[in-house]
Design a protein around this motif. Sequence first.
Motif, mmCIF file in Angstrom:
data_model
loop_
_atom_site.group_PDB
_atom_site.id
_atom_site.type_symbol
_atom_site.label_atom_id
_atom_site.label_comp_id
_atom_site.label_asym_id
_atom_site.label_seq_id
_atom_site.Cartn_x
_atom_site.Cartn_y
_atom_site.Cartn_z
ATOM 1 N N HIS A 1 -5.778 -10.242 2.642
ATOM 2 C CA HIS A 1 -6.339 -10.397 1.302
ATOM 3 C C HIS A 1 -5.240 -10.499 0.246
ATOM 4 C CE1 HIS A 1 -9.900 -9.522 3.449
ATOM 5 N NE2 HIS A 1 -9.700 -8.225 3.517
ATOM 6 N N GLY A 2 -4.189 -11.260 0.558
ATOM 7 C CA GLY A 2 -3.135 -11.489 -0.421
ATOM 8 C C GLY A 2 -2.181 -10.333 -0.606
ATOM 9 N N GLN A 3 -2.307 -9.277 0.218
ATOM 10 C CA GLN A 3 -1.371 -8.160 0.127
ATOM 11 C C GLN A 3 -0.415 -8.194 1.314
ATOM 12 O OE1 GLN A 3 -4.225 -4.786 -0.183
ATOM 13 N NE2 GLN A 3 -2.988 -4.264 -1.951
ATOM 14 N N ASN A 4 0.815 -7.816 1.061
ATOM 15 C CA ASN A 4 1.753 -7.635 2.169
ATOM 16 C C ASN A 4 1.645 -6.206 2.650
ATOM 17 O OD1 ASN A 4 2.987 -10.233 2.199
ATOM 18 N ND2 ASN A 4 3.990 -9.667 0.291
ATOM 19 N N LEU A 5 1.354 -6.028 3.910
ATOM 20 C CA LEU A 5 1.160 -4.678 4.433
ATOM 21 C C LEU A 5 2.070 -4.440 5.628
ATOM 22 C CD1 LEU A 5 -2.740 -4.559 4.411
ATOM 23 C CD2 LEU A 5 -1.217 -3.592 2.717
ATOM 24 N N CYS A 6 2.490 -3.170 5.782
ATOM 25 C CA CYS A 6 3.196 -2.816 6.997
ATOM 26 C C CYS A 6 2.169 -2.713 8.118
ATOM 27 C CB CYS A 6 3.954 -1.499 6.832
ATOM 28 S SG CYS A 6 2.890 -0.072 6.654
ATOM 29 N N GLU A 7 2.635 -2.576 9.326
ATOM 30 C CA GLU A 7 1.711 -2.608 10.453
ATOM 31 C C GLU A 7 0.682 -1.480 10.386
ATOM 32 O OE1 GLU A 7 2.470 -4.792 14.251
ATOM 33 O OE2 GLU A 7 3.276 -2.828 14.635
ATOM 34 N N ASP A 8 1.148 -0.278 10.020
ATOM 35 C CA ASP A 8 0.255 0.883 9.915
ATOM 36 C C ASP A 8 -0.884 0.636 8.941
ATOM 37 O OD1 ASP A 8 2.347 3.827 10.387
ATOM 38 O OD2 ASP A 8 1.554 2.326 11.747
ATOM 39 N N CYS A 9 -0.525 0.181 7.732
ATOM 40 C CA CYS A 9 -1.534 -0.037 6.702
ATOM 41 C C CYS A 9 -2.463 -1.179 7.091
ATOM 42 C CB CYS A 9 -0.883 -0.318 5.356
ATOM 43 S SG CYS A 9 0.017 1.085 4.716
ATOM 44 N N TYR A 10 -1.883 -2.186 7.714
ATOM 45 C CA TYR A 10 -2.672 -3.331 8.162
ATOM 46 C C TYR A 10 -3.740 -2.877 9.156
ATOM 47 C CZ TYR A 10 -3.689 -7.894 10.242
ATOM 48 O OH TYR A 10 -4.309 -9.018 10.682
ATOM 49 N N ILE B 1 2.379 11.603 2.453
ATOM 50 C CA ILE B 1 1.746 11.293 3.738
ATOM 51 C C ILE B 1 2.241 9.945 4.255
ATOM 52 C CG2 ILE B 1 -0.458 10.761 4.883
ATOM 53 C CD1 ILE B 1 -0.279 13.695 4.317
ATOM 54 N N ALA B 2 2.342 8.982 3.339
ATOM 55 C CA ALA B 2 2.811 7.649 3.739
ATOM 56 C C ALA B 2 4.212 7.744 4.335
ATOM 57 C CB ALA B 2 2.793 6.709 2.546
ATOM 58 N N THR B 3 5.074 8.548 3.697
ATOM 59 C CA THR B 3 6.433 8.735 4.210
ATOM 60 C C THR B 3 6.391 9.376 5.589
ATOM 61 O OG1 THR B 3 7.116 9.124 1.939
ATOM 62 C CG2 THR B 3 8.705 9.669 3.659
ATOM 63 N N LEU B 4 5.584 10.428 5.716
ATOM 64 C CA LEU B 4 5.494 11.136 6.993
ATOM 65 C C LEU B 4 4.925 10.233 8.093
ATOM 66 C CD1 LEU B 4 4.252 14.606 5.729
ATOM 67 C CD2 LEU B 4 6.429 14.131 6.841
ATOM 68 N N LYS C 1 0.818 -1.206 0.000
ATOM 69 C CA LYS C 1 0.000 0.000 0.000
ATOM 70 C C LYS C 1 0.859 1.267 0.000
ATOM 71 C CE LYS C 1 -4.001 2.035 2.154
ATOM 72 N NZ LYS C 1 -4.317 2.495 3.506
ATOM 73 N N CYS C 2 1.754 1.404 0.960
ATOM 74 C CA CYS C 2 2.512 2.647 1.039
ATOM 75 C C CYS C 2 3.960 2.467 0.596
ATOM 76 C CB CYS C 2 2.451 3.227 2.461
ATOM 77 S SG CYS C 2 3.382 2.239 3.626
ATOM 78 N N ASN C 3 4.332 1.236 0.232
ATOM 79 C CA ASN C 3 5.646 0.965 -0.329
ATOM 80 C C ASN C 3 6.796 1.103 0.663
ATOM 81 O OD1 ASN C 3 6.707 -0.052 -2.676
ATOM 82 N ND2 ASN C 3 7.526 1.921 -3.324
ATOM 83 N N ALA C 4 6.462 1.087 1.930
ATOM 84 C CA ALA C 4 7.512 1.194 2.939
ATOM 85 C C ALA C 4 8.235 -0.142 3.081
ATOM 86 C CB ALA C 4 6.901 1.585 4.273
ATOM 87 N N ASN C 5 9.464 -0.078 3.528
ATOM 88 C CA ASN C 5 10.213 -1.290 3.811
ATOM 89 C C ASN C 5 9.654 -1.981 5.053
ATOM 90 O OD1 ASN C 5 12.350 -2.625 2.533
ATOM 91 N ND2 ASN C 5 13.501 -0.697 2.513
ATOM 92 N N ILE C 6 9.422 -3.265 4.942
ATOM 93 C CA ILE C 6 8.937 -4.004 6.107
ATOM 94 C C ILE C 6 9.984 -5.024 6.507
ATOM 95 C CG2 ILE C 6 6.986 -5.251 7.071
ATOM 96 C CD1 ILE C 6 5.484 -4.707 4.499
ATOM 97 N N LYS C 7 10.266 -5.076 7.774
ATOM 98 C CA LYS C 7 11.178 -6.107 8.256
ATOM 99 C C LYS C 7 10.484 -7.455 8.199
ATOM 100 C CE LYS C 7 13.558 -3.118 11.452
ATOM 101 N NZ LYS C 7 13.032 -2.572 12.693
ATOM 102 N N GLU C 8 11.288 -8.476 8.020
ATOM 103 C CA GLU C 8 10.777 -9.832 7.815
ATOM 104 C C GLU C 8 9.638 -10.196 8.764
ATOM 105 O OE1 GLU C 8 10.849 -11.979 5.244
ATOM 106 O OE2 GLU C 8 12.957 -12.489 5.463
ATOM 107 N N ASN C 9 9.836 -9.924 10.045
ATOM 108 C CA ASN C 9 8.860 -10.401 11.032
ATOM 109 C C ASN C 9 7.769 -9.371 11.323
ATOM 110 O OD1 ASN C 9 10.618 -8.652 12.184
ATOM 111 N ND2 ASN C 9 10.896 -9.788 14.082
ATOM 112 N N GLU C 10 7.800 -8.235 10.619
ATOM 113 C CA GLU C 10 6.796 -7.208 10.909
ATOM 114 C C GLU C 10 5.706 -7.102 9.842
ATOM 115 O OE1 GLU C 10 9.569 -4.237 13.593
ATOM 116 O OE2 GLU C 10 8.765 -3.537 11.689
#
Length: 119
Positions: A19-28, A96-99, A5-14
């Motif tokens: 629904h088949g998307q990989n999301l960072c915690e915020d977006c999740y 906004i996603a970056t911020l 969603k926001c294209n941020a880097n996600i650490k392996e365990n975070e």
Amino acid sequence: MRCDKCNANIKENEGRELHGQNLCEDCYMDRLSPAKACDPWAVFSAKSFSKGDGTSVAMTEIQSKILQILKETGGAAPGIIAEKLQITPSDLEREIATLRHMEKVRGELRQGEKIIHLW
Ligand SMILES: [Zn+2]
């Protein structure tokens, strides 16, 4: 791994999958409970324990303008911010996603409308 969603880097365990998307915690969290009221203090204290490395991240001019607008307005809808800055809504969404990931701003639903405000 990157957030779909926001294209941020996600650490392996975070990473979270929804629904088949990989999301960072915020977006999740956004996806899961978009109408839930924020509890900024709970999040703040949780994060201040896990971080605290004191690294400062350089902001772009447009990002500091966004923060300035939010400071003046006390929170504004994305459409209004985009209009003030004369950028497209999708450009604004990226900023906004970056911020958000820098923990400078948060999104919130007020009367069913999405409002961006300072962290
Ligand atoms: Zn994300």
